[in-house]
Every structure is written in structure tokens, then in C-alpha cells.
Design a protein around this motif. Structure first.
Motif, PDB file in Angstrom:
ATOM      1  N   ALA A   1       0.842  -1.201   0.000  1.00  0.00           N
ATOM      2  CA  ALA A   1       0.000   0.000   0.000  1.00  0.00           C
ATOM      3  C   ALA A   1       0.875   1.247   0.000  1.00  0.00           C
ATOM      4  CB  ALA A   1      -0.912  -0.004   1.227  1.00  0.00           C
ATOM      5  N   ALA A   2       0.307   2.348  -0.466  1.00  0.00           N
ATOM      6  CA  ALA A   2       1.051   3.612  -0.516  1.00  0.00           C
ATOM      7  C   ALA A   2       1.242   4.169   0.893  1.00  0.00           C
ATOM      8  CB  ALA A   2       0.318   4.620  -1.385  1.00  0.00           C
ATOM      9  N   LEU A   3       2.489   4.354   1.286  1.00  0.00           N
ATOM     10  CA  LEU A   3       2.765   4.909   2.618  1.00  0.00           C
ATOM     11  C   LEU A   3       2.248   6.334   2.755  1.00  0.00           C
ATOM     12  CD1 LEU A   3       6.391   3.570   3.167  1.00  0.00           C
ATOM     13  CD2 LEU A   3       4.321   2.853   4.384  1.00  0.00           C
ATOM     14  N   SER A   4       2.158   7.049   1.655  1.00  0.00           N
ATOM     15  CA  SER A   4       1.702   8.442   1.717  1.00  0.00           C
ATOM     16  C   SER A   4       0.240   8.551   2.124  1.00  0.00           C
ATOM     17  CB  SER A   4       1.923   9.131   0.373  1.00  0.00           C
ATOM     18  OG  SER A   4       1.185   8.470  -0.649  1.00  0.00           O
ATOM     19  N   LEU A   5      -0.501   7.435   2.083  1.00  0.00           N
ATOM     20  CA  LEU A   5      -1.896   7.447   2.537  1.00  0.00           C
ATOM     21  C   LEU A   5      -2.000   7.342   4.052  1.00  0.00           C
ATOM     22  CD1 LEU A   5      -3.567   5.083  -0.097  1.00  0.00           C
ATOM     23  CD2 LEU A   5      -3.547   7.589  -0.067  1.00  0.00           C
ATOM     24  N   GLY A   6      -0.878   7.061   4.700  1.00  0.00           N
ATOM     25  CA  GLY A   6      -0.885   6.875   6.144  1.00  0.00           C
ATOM     26  C   GLY A   6      -0.784   8.179   6.905  1.00  0.00           C
ATOM     27  N   ASP A   7      -0.220   8.108   8.113  1.00  0.00           N
ATOM     28  CA  ASP A   7      -0.083   9.311   8.926  1.00  0.00           C
ATOM     29  C   ASP A   7       1.221   9.241   9.721  1.00  0.00           C
ATOM     30  OD1 ASP A   7      -0.754   7.326  10.688  1.00  0.00           O
ATOM     31  OD2 ASP A   7      -2.549   8.297  11.459  1.00  0.00           O
ATOM     32  N   VAL A   8       1.547  10.374  10.329  1.00  0.00           N
ATOM     33  CA  VAL A   8       2.747  10.481  11.153  1.00  0.00           C
ATOM     34  C   VAL A   8       2.325  10.385  12.617  1.00  0.00           C
ATOM     35  CG1 VAL A   8       4.664  11.961  11.854  1.00  0.00           C
ATOM     36  CG2 VAL A   8       3.987  11.833   9.434  1.00  0.00           C
ATOM     37  N   VAL A   9       2.962   9.483  13.359  1.00  0.00           N
ATOM     38  CA  VAL A   9       2.617   9.233  14.759  1.00  0.00           C
ATOM     39  C   VAL A   9       3.642   9.899  15.669  1.00  0.00           C
ATOM     40  CG1 VAL A   9       2.224   7.459  16.508  1.00  0.00           C
ATOM     41  CG2 VAL A   9       1.574   7.028  14.119  1.00  0.00           C
ATOM     42  N   ASP A  10       3.158  10.806  16.499  1.00  0.00           N
ATOM     43  CA  ASP A  10       4.009  11.487  17.493  1.00  0.00           C
ATOM     44  C   ASP A  10       5.218  12.168  16.863  1.00  0.00           C
ATOM     45  OD1 ASP A  10       2.319  10.581  19.531  1.00  0.00           O
ATOM     46  OD2 ASP A  10       3.470   8.715  19.775  1.00  0.00           O
ATOM     47  N   GLY A  11       5.107  12.556  15.584  1.00  0.00           N
ATOM     48  CA  GLY A  11       6.207  13.240  14.923  1.00  0.00           C
ATOM     49  C   GLY A  11       7.419  12.358  14.692  1.00  0.00           C
ATOM     50  N   ARG A  12       7.290  11.024  14.932  1.00  0.00           N
ATOM     51  CA  ARG A  12       8.457  10.136  14.895  1.00  0.00           C
ATOM     52  C   ARG A  12       8.329   9.000  13.897  1.00  0.00           C
ATOM     53  NH1 ARG A  12       8.237   7.175  18.890  1.00  0.00           N
ATOM     54  NH2 ARG A  12      10.340   6.356  18.605  1.00  0.00           N
ATOM     55  N   LEU A  13       7.096   8.517  13.683  1.00  0.00           N
ATOM     56  CA  LEU A  13       6.920   7.279  12.935  1.00  0.00           C
ATOM     57  C   LEU A  13       5.918   7.480  11.793  1.00  0.00           C
ATOM     58  CD1 LEU A  13       6.606   4.836  15.973  1.00  0.00           C
ATOM     59  CD2 LEU A  13       8.664   5.321  14.628  1.00  0.00           C
ATOM     60  N   LEU A  14       6.188   6.810  10.688  1.00  0.00           N
ATOM     61  CA  LEU A  14       5.277   6.827   9.551  1.00  0.00           C
ATOM     62  C   LEU A  14       4.457   5.535   9.590  1.00  0.00           C
ATOM     63  CD1 LEU A  14       4.197   7.960   6.886  1.00  0.00           C
ATOM     64  CD2 LEU A  14       6.178   6.928   5.721  1.00  0.00           C
ATOM     65  N   ARG A  15       3.149   5.668   9.733  1.00  0.00           N
ATOM     66  CA  ARG A  15       2.279   4.511   9.895  1.00  0.00           C
ATOM     67  C   ARG A  15       1.490   4.245   8.617  1.00  0.00           C
ATOM     68  NH1 ARG A  15      -1.461   4.847  14.949  1.00  0.00           N
ATOM     69  NH2 ARG A  15      -2.302   6.638  13.807  1.00  0.00           N
ATOM     70  N   CYS A  16       1.573   3.005   8.153  1.00  0.00           N
ATOM     71  CA  CYS A  16       0.807   2.595   6.979  1.00  0.00           C
ATOM     72  C   CYS A  16      -0.676   2.512   7.340  1.00  0.00           C
ATOM     73  CB  CYS A  16       1.310   1.239   6.470  1.00  0.00           C
ATOM     74  SG  CYS A  16       0.382   0.649   5.023  1.00  0.00           S
ATOM     75  N   ARG A  17      -1.505   2.997   6.452  1.00  0.00           N
ATOM     76  CA  ARG A  17      -2.949   3.044   6.710  1.00  0.00           C
ATOM     77  C   ARG A  17      -3.609   1.663   6.570  1.00  0.00           C
ATOM     78  NH1 ARG A  17      -6.880   6.863   3.078  1.00  0.00           N
ATOM     79  NH2 ARG A  17      -8.893   6.140   3.843  1.00  0.00           N
ATOM     80  N   TYR A  18      -2.934   0.704   5.901  1.00  0.00           N
ATOM     81  CA  TYR A  18      -3.582  -0.578   5.616  1.00  0.00           C
ATOM     82  C   TYR A  18      -3.632  -1.483   6.848  1.00  0.00           C
ATOM     83  CZ  TYR A  18      -5.011  -4.244   2.276  1.00  0.00           C
ATOM     84  OH  TYR A  18      -5.694  -5.193   1.567  1.00  0.00           O
ATOM     85  N   HIS A  19      -2.475  -1.758   7.481  1.00  0.00           N
ATOM     86  CA  HIS A  19      -2.444  -2.634   8.662  1.00  0.00           C
ATOM     87  C   HIS A  19      -1.685  -2.023   9.831  1.00  0.00           C
ATOM     88  CE1 HIS A  19      -3.361  -5.523   5.413  1.00  0.00           C
ATOM     89  NE2 HIS A  19      -4.080  -6.134   6.349  1.00  0.00           N
ATOM     90  N   GLY A  20      -1.342  -0.725   9.713  1.00  0.00           N
ATOM     91  CA  GLY A  20      -0.761  -0.041  10.856  1.00  0.00           C
ATOM     92  C   GLY A  20       0.724  -0.260  11.089  1.00  0.00           C
ATOM     93  N   TRP A  21       1.429  -0.857  10.144  1.00  0.00           N
ATOM     94  CA  TRP A  21       2.876  -0.990  10.319  1.00  0.00           C
ATOM     95  C   TRP A  21       3.487   0.403  10.453  1.00  0.00           C
ATOM     96  CZ3 TRP A  21       5.889  -5.310   7.394  1.00  0.00           C
ATOM     97  CH2 TRP A  21       5.224  -6.534   7.545  1.00  0.00           C
ATOM     98  N   GLN A  22       4.445   0.545  11.382  1.00  0.00           N
ATOM     99  CA  GLN A  22       5.058   1.849  11.631  1.00  0.00           C
ATOM    100  C   GLN A  22       6.568   1.784  11.365  1.00  0.00           C
ATOM    101  OE1 GLN A  22       3.795   3.948  15.207  1.00  0.00           O
ATOM    102  NE2 GLN A  22       2.075   2.521  15.463  1.00  0.00           N
ATOM    103  N   TYR A  23       7.037   2.807  10.647  1.00  0.00           N
ATOM    104  CA  TYR A  23       8.438   2.876  10.250  1.00  0.00           C
ATOM    105  C   TYR A  23       9.095   4.100  10.876  1.00  0.00           C
ATOM    106  CZ  TYR A  23       6.857  -0.358   6.614  1.00  0.00           C
ATOM    107  OH  TYR A  23       6.314  -1.423   5.942  1.00  0.00           O
ATOM    108  N   ASP A  24      10.357   3.937  11.321  1.00  0.00           N
ATOM    109  CA  ASP A  24      11.085   5.091  11.847  1.00  0.00           C
ATOM    110  C   ASP A  24      11.793   5.810  10.702  1.00  0.00           C
ATOM    111  OD1 ASP A  24      13.406   3.673  11.236  1.00  0.00           O
ATOM    112  OD2 ASP A  24      13.888   3.185  13.312  1.00  0.00           O
ATOM    113  N   ARG A  25      12.548   6.835  11.029  1.00  0.00           N
ATOM    114  CA  ARG A  25      13.145   7.671   9.988  1.00  0.00           C
ATOM    115  C   ARG A  25      14.211   6.948   9.171  1.00  0.00           C
ATOM    116  NH1 ARG A  25      17.982  10.039  11.941  1.00  0.00           N
ATOM    117  NH2 ARG A  25      18.305   9.713  14.174  1.00  0.00           N
ATOM    118  N   THR A  26      14.705   5.806   9.656  1.00  0.00           N
ATOM    119  CA  THR A  26      15.680   5.030   8.887  1.00  0.00           C
ATOM    120  C   THR A  26      15.007   4.065   7.924  1.00  0.00           C
ATOM    121  OG1 THR A  26      15.862   3.151  10.417  1.00  0.00           O
ATOM    122  CG2 THR A  26      17.198   5.115  10.889  1.00  0.00           C
ATOM    123  N   GLY A  27      13.677   3.912   8.044  1.00  0.00           N
ATOM    124  CA  GLY A  27      12.955   2.972   7.202  1.00  0.00           C
ATOM    125  C   GLY A  27      12.707   1.636   7.867  1.00  0.00           C
TER     126      GLY A  27
END
Length: 352
Positions: free
Chosen positions: A64-90
Motif C-alpha cells: 500500500a502507498a505509505l503516503s496514505l498513512g499518517d505520522v505518529v508522534d512526529g516520529r513514525l510513519l504509519r501505513c494506513r492498511y495494517h498499521g505498520w510503523q516505520y522510523d526515519r531510517t525505514g
């Protein structure tokens, strides 16, 4: 218009990967991810831990497109499909359904090279960036009044075509009559110095020349931008000096006149081989009234629209190599264009 071959397109896109490309104004990336397209690749941008992070716009889970997700606590990028969260290193640091369970080492996305400068976000798709950002010394110089940075509508043309349109110094009287040139009176610029056109080892081309232009905001402190058809029977003119600076994806026009110095700084986002978005900032050492900024922008946009019709009509989409002689360059008229195309070939940016 016939399209280049798939091999030619692939070669062009591959050759442009090592360079730093502008993809978004800094002000347009806030607290949510944004999707941009660079060289046919979709990229997700997000501010994580106070810095810009750029990733391929594909979640490692089910794509899924990560850009459809959201930023959590200014630290993590969360995928909108199943909630996987990525830090700034990927790296994926949370899979909600796993709770405290182990996260696979393969659960990560590639972080792309990115940086912020000149009010823009820049991305390089290659593992090892080649060269520096386009030169823009005026950005940090308080002597210059700067207009807001503008993102323009997409053009149906390749980046080299846009650079060459701004570098071409003999089309003014035909494409921009009584705006940049005198209608019906084409003139050959007076090239300056022993080497009026130079190319540095770092891939920066410069061109210096003198010419005569109609009075406009770019060359006169009290000029009013022309709108519509001019009604004057005689066009007022002024002698000016140009200093042009071009790179693989940028073009800076510096004009010296009695009024002072005006600068048009253009950088180009290669969306694909035949789609380009330009970012422009105008600056000047005179007329520092912000109420006049809109007039400057209107004047510059009018020039761009005059160029656009011509540039989008040019064939082929990609430049043919010099050796093919499909373009009949003339000397001394077209020296800056010839040197720019030589630079592209030296940088291994293939043409047809």
C-alpha cells in the motif's frame, strides 16, 4: 509526436538518478506524509524526528502507498492498511497484530537520500549522489529581496528542453516580442570575455553576454509590467548584461542593469522523461516593496507561458545526440546550447 524508444526512455531515467532533484516546497510538507513522483517513481515524504525522510511509496507488507498513512508522534510513519510503523531510517518498529512479538529483519523500506535547502526538499534516487545542489548564492544574501518560491504547472517536455529554453539567448524578439526582445528586430548578443561560455568540472555551465531589452521590471526600477498588447508606438529599451548559470536540472538568469540586479532561479523536477515541474524564485536588489511581488510573478508567468507553447512542440521529446546532426545548430548563435548538450553527454545523460 512519436515517443522515444523504451530503451531511450529507460536510459534517460537511469542517467538522471544520481543527481539531486527538487521534489516539493518545504512549506508543503507539514505533519502528514506527501506523495511525489520523481523519474516515474512514487516517493513518500514525511517529517520524522525533525528531519525529512523519503521512502519508496510502498509499504513492505502488502504494497500500500505509505503516503496514505499518517505520522505518529512526529516520529513514525504509519501505513494506513495494517498499521505498520516505520522510523526515519525505514525500519519497521511496530506491527500492531504482533504486539511484543519479533519483527522480521526484512520489515523495512529503503530510505532515500534527501535534504532541505533553498526552501525546497531535494531527493536523490541513487545510492551515491553525484554533484552538489544547483548554485544559488543569492538565497542567503540580504541584499536581495526575494519573492515567495513558486511551483508551476507541469509541462509536457523533458528537463533539458526547459533548461535550454531559458539558456537560449536569441529567441527573445520572436517568442517574447517587446517583453524580452524588440519585435521584428532580432539581435545577436555580445558575448563577453575570452570564454563567454564555460563549463566547470562540477557540471556548471555559465554564459555571459550583453544585449538590449525593452524596459520591464527586470531591468528598470520604475517599469510597469506589460499586460496584453502594448499600445506604445515606440518601445523604450535599455542595455543589460546577462549572466546565466545552468546545470543538469536548473537555470539561473541574472540580469545586471542600471536599476540593479534581478535574478530568476529555476529548478526542475523530472516527473518522467516528458513531464517536468518547475520551481521558481525571483529576487532583486531594487524594488523591495512586497506589494509589487505579484506583478513580478505575473510578468514572469507570462514569459513562461510564451515559452511553454514552443517547448512543448519541440521534437523529439529527448534531444538527439550531437553526432546525429538532427538539430542544425549555428555558430556563434547557438554556442550556449551546444555547450549545454555537450555537458549532458559528458554527464552520461543519453539522448535518442
Amino acid at each position: 509526436m512519436s515517443s522515444p524508444s523504451p530503451d531511450a526512455i529507460a536510459g534517460y531515467l537511469s542517467a538522471m538518478r544520481p543527481f539531486w532533484h527538487p521534489v516539493l516546497r518545504s512549506e508543503d510538507l507539514t505533519d502528514r506524509p506527501v506523495s511525489v513522483t520523481l523519474l516515474n517513481e512514487s516517493i513518500s515524504l514525511a517529517r520524522l524526528d525533525g528531519e525529512v525522510a523519503a521512502f519508496p511509496n510502498v509499504c513492505r507488507h502488502l504494497g500500500a502507498a505509505l503516503s496514505l498513512g499518517d505520522v505518529v508522534d512526529g516520529r513514525l510513519l504509519r501505513c494506513r492498511y495494517h498499521g505498520w510503523q516505520y522510523d526515519r531510517t525505514g525500519r519497521c518498529v511496530d506491527i500492531p497484530l504482533r504486539g511484543e512479538g519479533r519483527i522480521p529483519a526484512q520489515a523495512r523500506v529503503r530510505r532515500l537520500h534527501s535534504q532541505e535547502r533553498y526552501g525546497l526538499i531535494w531527493v536523490c534516487l541513487d545510492d551515491e549522489p553525484q554533484g552538489d545542489l544547483p548554485p544559488y548564492e543569492e538565497f542567503d544574501d540580504p541584499a536581495y529581496h526575494k519573492n515567495p518560491l513558486v511551483q508551476h504547472a507541469e509541462w509536457r517536455a523533458s528537463v533539458p528542453r526547459l533548461v535550454m529554453a531559458a539558456l537560449d539567448d536569441t529567441h527573445f524578439s520572436w517568442v517574447h516580442p517587446d517583453v524580452l526582445g524588440i519585435a521584428g528586430q532580432p539581435q545577436l548578443p555580445q558575448r563577453l570575455g575570452e570564454r563567454p561560455v564555460t563549463v566547470s568540472d562540477g557540471g556548471v555551465l555559465t554564459s555571459r553576454y550583453r544585449t538590449t531589452m525593452p524596459t520591464s521590471p527586470m531591468v528598470a526600477d520604475d517599469a510597469v509590467p506589460p499586460t496584453g498588447e502594448r499600445t506604445r508606438t515606440a518601445v523604450e529599451t535599455v542595455d543589460v548584461e546577462f549572466f546565466n548559470v545552468a546545470t543538469v536540472n536548473s537555470m539561473k538568469n541574472v540580469i545586471f542593469s542600471d536599476a540593479g540586479v534581478s535574478v530568476t532561479w529555476n529548478v526542475y523536477l523530472p516527473v518522467s522523461h516528458d513531464r517536468t515541474v518547475s520551481f521558481t524564485q525571483l529576487s532583486r536588489t531594487y524594488d523591495r516593496d512586497r506589494l509589487h511581488d505579484a506583478l513580478w510573478e505575473e510578468f514572469n508567468l507570462g514569459i513562461k507561458e510564451q515559452d511553454r507553447e514552443i517547448v512543448e512542440s519541440q521534437q523529439p521529446w529527448l534531444l538527439p545526440p550531437l553526432r546525429a546532426q538532427m538539430i542544425l545548430y549555428l555558430r556563434p548563435e547557438d554556442v550556449p546550447l551546444v555547450e549545454f548538450q555537450k555537458l549532458m553527454e559528458k554527464l552520461n545523460v543519453p539522448q535518442l
